[in-house]
Design a protein around this motif. Structure first.
Motif, PDB file in Angstrom:
ATOM      1  N   PHE A 104     -47.970  11.264  15.212  1.00  0.00           N
ATOM      2  CA  PHE A 104     -48.342   9.849  15.302  1.00  0.00           C
ATOM      3  C   PHE A 104     -47.663   9.027  14.207  1.00  0.00           C
ATOM      4  CE2 PHE A 104     -51.559  11.618  18.034  1.00  0.00           C
ATOM      5  CZ  PHE A 104     -51.816  10.604  18.955  1.00  0.00           C
ATOM      6  N   ARG A 105     -47.532   9.615  13.048  1.00  0.00           N
ATOM      7  CA  ARG A 105     -46.860   8.909  11.945  1.00  0.00           C
ATOM      8  C   ARG A 105     -45.408   8.612  12.279  1.00  0.00           C
ATOM      9  NH1 ARG A 105     -46.123  12.892   7.476  1.00  0.00           N
ATOM     10  NH2 ARG A 105     -44.484  13.497   8.949  1.00  0.00           N
ATOM     11  N   ASP A 106     -44.733   9.565  12.881  1.00  0.00           N
ATOM     12  CA  ASP A 106     -43.290   9.435  13.115  1.00  0.00           C
ATOM     13  C   ASP A 106     -42.936   8.741  14.432  1.00  0.00           C
ATOM     14  OD1 ASP A 106     -42.980  10.785  10.725  1.00  0.00           O
ATOM     15  OD2 ASP A 106     -42.674  12.743  11.665  1.00  0.00           O
ATOM     16  N   PHE A 107     -43.814   8.872  15.449  1.00  0.00           N
ATOM     17  CA  PHE A 107     -43.417   8.421  16.788  1.00  0.00           C
ATOM     18  C   PHE A 107     -44.363   7.396  17.413  1.00  0.00           C
ATOM     19  CE2 PHE A 107     -41.814  12.849  16.356  1.00  0.00           C
ATOM     20  CZ  PHE A 107     -40.467  12.527  16.253  1.00  0.00           C
ATOM     21  N   CYS A 108     -45.325   6.894  16.652  1.00  0.00           N
ATOM     22  CA  CYS A 108     -46.170   5.804  17.152  1.00  0.00           C
ATOM     23  C   CYS A 108     -46.097   4.661  16.160  1.00  0.00           C
ATOM     24  CB  CYS A 108     -47.620   6.262  17.350  1.00  0.00           C
ATOM     25  SG  CYS A 108     -48.681   4.987  18.097  1.00  0.00           S
ATOM     26  N   ARG A 109     -45.083   3.841  16.321  1.00  0.00           N
ATOM     27  CA  ARG A 109     -44.848   2.685  15.454  1.00  0.00           C
ATOM     28  C   ARG A 109     -44.793   1.434  16.332  1.00  0.00           C
ATOM     29  NH1 ARG A 109     -42.510   3.854  10.360  1.00  0.00           N
ATOM     30  NH2 ARG A 109     -42.341   6.094   9.943  1.00  0.00           N
ATOM     31  N   PRO A 110     -45.077   0.249  15.760  1.00  0.00           N
ATOM     32  CA  PRO A 110     -45.057  -0.970  16.573  1.00  0.00           C
ATOM     33  C   PRO A 110     -43.791  -1.027  17.426  1.00  0.00           C
ATOM     34  CG  PRO A 110     -45.793  -1.476  14.366  1.00  0.00           C
ATOM     35  CD  PRO A 110     -45.382  -0.031  14.355  1.00  0.00           C
ATOM     36  N   ALA A 111     -43.955  -1.315  18.731  1.00  0.00           N
ATOM     37  CA  ALA A 111     -45.147  -1.824  19.392  1.00  0.00           C
ATOM     38  C   ALA A 111     -46.130  -0.762  19.859  1.00  0.00           C
ATOM     39  CB  ALA A 111     -44.736  -2.678  20.582  1.00  0.00           C
ATOM     40  N   CYS A 112     -46.113   0.416  19.334  1.00  0.00           N
ATOM     41  CA  CYS A 112     -47.178   1.390  19.528  1.00  0.00           C
ATOM     42  C   CYS A 112     -48.098   1.264  18.316  1.00  0.00           C
ATOM     43  CB  CYS A 112     -46.611   2.809  19.631  1.00  0.00           C
ATOM     44  SG  CYS A 112     -47.895   4.083  19.682  1.00  0.00           S
ATOM     45  N   TYR A 113     -49.273   0.680  18.535  1.00  0.00           N
ATOM     46  CA  TYR A 113     -50.186   0.425  17.412  1.00  0.00           C
ATOM     47  C   TYR A 113     -51.069   1.652  17.217  1.00  0.00           C
ATOM     48  CZ  TYR A 113     -48.350  -4.193  18.120  1.00  0.00           C
ATOM     49  OH  TYR A 113     -47.497  -5.250  18.256  1.00  0.00           O
ATOM     50  N   VAL A 114     -50.750   2.403  16.162  1.00  0.00           N
ATOM     51  CA  VAL A 114     -51.288   3.743  16.003  1.00  0.00           C
ATOM     52  C   VAL A 114     -52.796   3.755  15.824  1.00  0.00           C
ATOM     53  CG1 VAL A 114     -50.941   3.790  13.486  1.00  0.00           C
ATOM     54  CG2 VAL A 114     -50.879   5.936  14.795  1.00  0.00           C
ATOM     55  N   ASP A 115     -53.390   2.692  15.240  1.00  0.00           N
ATOM     56  CA  ASP A 115     -54.845   2.690  15.046  1.00  0.00           C
ATOM     57  C   ASP A 115     -55.598   2.604  16.377  1.00  0.00           C
ATOM     58  OD1 ASP A 115     -53.531  -0.086  14.351  1.00  0.00           O
ATOM     59  OD2 ASP A 115     -55.466  -0.565  15.245  1.00  0.00           O
ATOM     60  N   GLU A 116     -54.909   2.242  17.458  1.00  0.00           N
ATOM     61  CA  GLU A 116     -55.541   2.205  18.776  1.00  0.00           C
ATOM     62  C   GLU A 116     -55.389   3.527  19.528  1.00  0.00           C
ATOM     63  OE1 GLU A 116     -53.945  -1.050  20.967  1.00  0.00           O
ATOM     64  OE2 GLU A 116     -54.728  -2.595  19.616  1.00  0.00           O
ATOM     65  N   HIS A 117     -54.577   4.448  19.010  1.00  0.00           N
ATOM     66  CA  HIS A 117     -54.268   5.662  19.765  1.00  0.00           C
ATOM     67  C   HIS A 117     -54.569   6.971  19.024  1.00  0.00           C
ATOM     68  CE1 HIS A 117     -52.227   3.495  23.032  1.00  0.00           C
ATOM     69  NE2 HIS A 117     -51.726   2.708  22.093  1.00  0.00           N
ATOM     70  N   TYR A 118     -54.406   7.001  17.721  1.00  0.00           N
ATOM     71  CA  TYR A 118     -54.479   8.268  16.989  1.00  0.00           C
ATOM     72  C   TYR A 118     -55.846   8.943  17.138  1.00  0.00           C
ATOM     73  CZ  TYR A 118     -54.518  11.463  12.946  1.00  0.00           C
ATOM     74  OH  TYR A 118     -54.641  12.549  12.130  1.00  0.00           O
ATOM     75  N   PHE A 119     -56.909   8.288  16.695  1.00  0.00           N
ATOM     76  CA  PHE A 119     -58.235   8.920  16.752  1.00  0.00           C
ATOM     77  C   PHE A 119     -58.705   9.162  18.190  1.00  0.00           C
ATOM     78  CE2 PHE A 119     -59.167   6.717  12.449  1.00  0.00           C
ATOM     79  CZ  PHE A 119     -58.455   7.694  11.782  1.00  0.00           C
ATOM     80  N   PRO A 120     -58.590   8.181  19.103  1.00  0.00           N
ATOM     81  CA  PRO A 120     -59.025   8.452  20.480  1.00  0.00           C
ATOM     82  C   PRO A 120     -58.299   9.630  21.123  1.00  0.00           C
ATOM     83  CG  PRO A 120     -58.753   6.095  20.147  1.00  0.00           C
ATOM     84  CD  PRO A 120     -58.188   6.764  18.930  1.00  0.00           C
ATOM     85  N   THR A 121     -56.983   9.723  20.907  1.00  0.00           N
ATOM     86  CA  THR A 121     -56.228  10.816  21.527  1.00  0.00           C
ATOM     87  C   THR A 121     -56.603  12.163  20.930  1.00  0.00           C
ATOM     88  OG1 THR A 121     -54.351   9.353  21.998  1.00  0.00           O
ATOM     89  CG2 THR A 121     -53.918  11.722  21.962  1.00  0.00           C
ATOM     90  N   VAL A 122     -56.623  12.256  19.612  1.00  0.00           N
ATOM     91  CA  VAL A 122     -56.883  13.540  18.962  1.00  0.00           C
ATOM     92  C   VAL A 122     -58.289  14.045  19.278  1.00  0.00           C
ATOM     93  CG1 VAL A 122     -57.144  14.690  16.732  1.00  0.00           C
ATOM     94  CG2 VAL A 122     -55.213  13.149  17.118  1.00  0.00           C
ATOM     95  N   LEU A 123     -59.291  13.178  19.181  1.00  0.00           N
ATOM     96  CA  LEU A 123     -60.668  13.623  19.426  1.00  0.00           C
ATOM     97  C   LEU A 123     -60.909  13.939  20.895  1.00  0.00           C
ATOM     98  CD1 LEU A 123     -62.766  11.353  17.047  1.00  0.00           C
ATOM     99  CD2 LEU A 123     -61.955  13.684  16.690  1.00  0.00           C
ATOM    100  N   SER A 124     -60.218  13.230  21.795  1.00  0.00           N
ATOM    101  CA  SER A 124     -60.382  13.546  23.218  1.00  0.00           C
ATOM    102  C   SER A 124     -59.734  14.881  23.564  1.00  0.00           C
ATOM    103  CB  SER A 124     -59.792  12.439  24.084  1.00  0.00           C
ATOM    104  OG  SER A 124     -58.383  12.370  23.938  1.00  0.00           O
ATOM    105  N   ILE A 125     -58.776  15.322  22.767  1.00  0.00           N
ATOM    106  CA  ILE A 125     -58.168  16.647  22.955  1.00  0.00           C
ATOM    107  C   ILE A 125     -59.059  17.726  22.344  1.00  0.00           C
ATOM    108  CG2 ILE A 125     -56.225  18.130  22.301  1.00  0.00           C
ATOM    109  CD1 ILE A 125     -54.430  15.666  22.382  1.00  0.00           C
ATOM    110  N   GLN A 126     -59.560  17.485  21.152  1.00  0.00           N
ATOM    111  CA  GLN A 126     -60.277  18.513  20.409  1.00  0.00           C
ATOM    112  C   GLN A 126     -61.755  18.622  20.784  1.00  0.00           C
ATOM    113  OE1 GLN A 126     -59.454  17.328  16.320  1.00  0.00           O
ATOM    114  NE2 GLN A 126     -57.738  18.757  16.198  1.00  0.00           N
ATOM    115  N   LEU A 127     -62.456  17.473  20.829  1.00  0.00           N
ATOM    116  CA  LEU A 127     -63.913  17.503  20.993  1.00  0.00           C
ATOM    117  C   LEU A 127     -64.380  16.433  21.982  1.00  0.00           C
ATOM    118  CD1 LEU A 127     -64.632  17.822  17.169  1.00  0.00           C
ATOM    119  CD2 LEU A 127     -65.048  19.632  18.854  1.00  0.00           C
TER     120      LEU A 127
END
Length: 383
Positions: free
Chosen positions: A282-305
């Protein structure tokens, strides 16, 4: 035998004396030298002790003589006591490592009162603090507060404020960048250091509570799920932001979007701050116009738990005006009718059952909204 018995005794005595003569000289000199040296050291030591007093011998006596070497390990107090000073010297790597400690036995050996950690992600001051002070009043022991602001900001809270000395070591957080998620993880990690914190709510300086503390505490503590908005957006602002370099850790089918403002329990909070697998992607490949605060936590937690997520946020925002940011409400907007429109028609699932209480907080409110909010809070907000 006779001849030997007849030897001159003087000669025998002389021989014996001559044999023993060298022995006393050198050893005696060494003995005297060490004696004098030892006596000198003793005199100097006594004088130094008299001069320095407790400043020198106090700590030595405490650690080596008076107290046993296992003093700290024979008490659980040091493990359950929250940090007395939030402004620690740990860097993020050290902080996340320390905060990731998890007991392997679920039952606590102490009387633990679970608390809600209210985490404020701000640029500087909290203009709506008087409203929050009223909200928290009388509920000490059931909440903790953490404030992440710009490093240059110096707070001037009085010691009577709930926000007094609640700032954590902070760094600059830029909207849409990974530094924003870093700030959120930093808040979570600092809050995890208090073992009594069980639920963690992310807020901004523009947020307000919509109900009194007892209602919010009961709603959060009795929920089987954490409240994080998670959904699959097939459009350009959802899957359209996906970068194929995210594979194999994150596939397009796993890519999710959600609100930045969340509530998570302790298990999910630990999962967020201990992540080293998805973070680099997410640090390297989710940069504006990919707004990482809208994707990082939802994606990771939906995968893990995914089974622990309620898939909705409990923070109300108004996107009806369009644009990259939600509507901001000021003095003239705050009326009884405004809140009636906000509350009416709510419908959601709470513990898998239909419910009309769906939001606990709201944003964004300008500083000018404070006065009418204080006027309406007893009748409209319940505090």
């Amino acid at each position: 035998m006779g001849a030997q018995e007849g030897k001159d005794p003087g000669i025998v005595t002389t021989v014996r004396l001559n044999q023993n003569r060298p022995l006393p000289l050198i050893p005696l000199q060494f003995c005297l030298m060490f004696l004098v040296l030892g006596l000198g050291i003793s005199i100097v030591s006594v004088n130094m002790i008299r001069f320095l007093g407790d400043r020198t011998v106090g700590p030595v006596a405490r650690s080596n003589i008076i107290l046993p070497c296992f003093e700290e390990s024979d008490s659980i107090e040091k493990w359950i006591r929250p940090p007395s000073n939030l402004m620690h010297k740990m860097n993020d790597t050290e902080l996340f490592w320390r905060a990731s400690f998890v007991p392997r036995i679920n039952q606590y050996p102490i009387k633990r009162v679970p608390k809600i950690a209210f985490m404020f992600l701000t640029k500087g001051p909290l203009p709506l603090a008087p409203l929050w002070e009223r909200f928290f009043k009388g509920h000490e022991g059931l909440f903790s507060i953490y404030v992440h602001s710009l490093p240059s900001y110096v707070a001037d809270w009085t010691k009577f404020s709930v926000f007094y000395k609640r700032q954590i070591p902070s760094q600059v957080a830029e909207w849409g960048m990974m530094s924003m998620c870093d700030a959120e993880r930093r808040l979570l990690a600092n809050a995890l250091l208090d073992i009594s914190n069980e639920w963690f709510i992310l807020l901004s300086e523009a947020c307000i509570p919509l109900h009194n503390f007892r209602i919010i505490y009961r709603y959060i503590s009795r929920s089987r799920y954490s409240f994080m908005s998670v959904f699959d957006d097939p459009g350009p602002n959802g899957r359209g932001r996906y970068d194929w370099n995210m594979q194999p850790e994150v596939t397009l089918e796993q890519w999710r979007k959600g609100s930045q403002w969340f509530e998570v329990d302790r298990k999910l909070a630990v999962s967020i701050i201990k992540d080293v697998t998805y973070y680099p992607k997410f640090r390297d490949f989710c940069r504006p116009a990919c707004y990482v605060d809208e994707h990082y936590f939802p994606t990771v937690l939906s995968i893990q738990l995914p089974h622990l997520l309620g898939n909705r946020s409990v923070t109300w925002t108004d996107w009806s005006r369009g644009g990259a940011h939600p509507a901001t409400f000021g003095n003239s907007d705050i009326t009884d009718e405004f809140f009636k429109r906000m509350f009416e028609g709510q419908s959601c699932l709470y513990n898998n059952q239909p419910n009309n209480l769906c939001v606990l907080f709201a944003r964004k409110f300008a500083p000018s909204a404070l006065e009418p909010l204080l006027e309406l809070s007893p009748t409209v907000l319940g505090f």
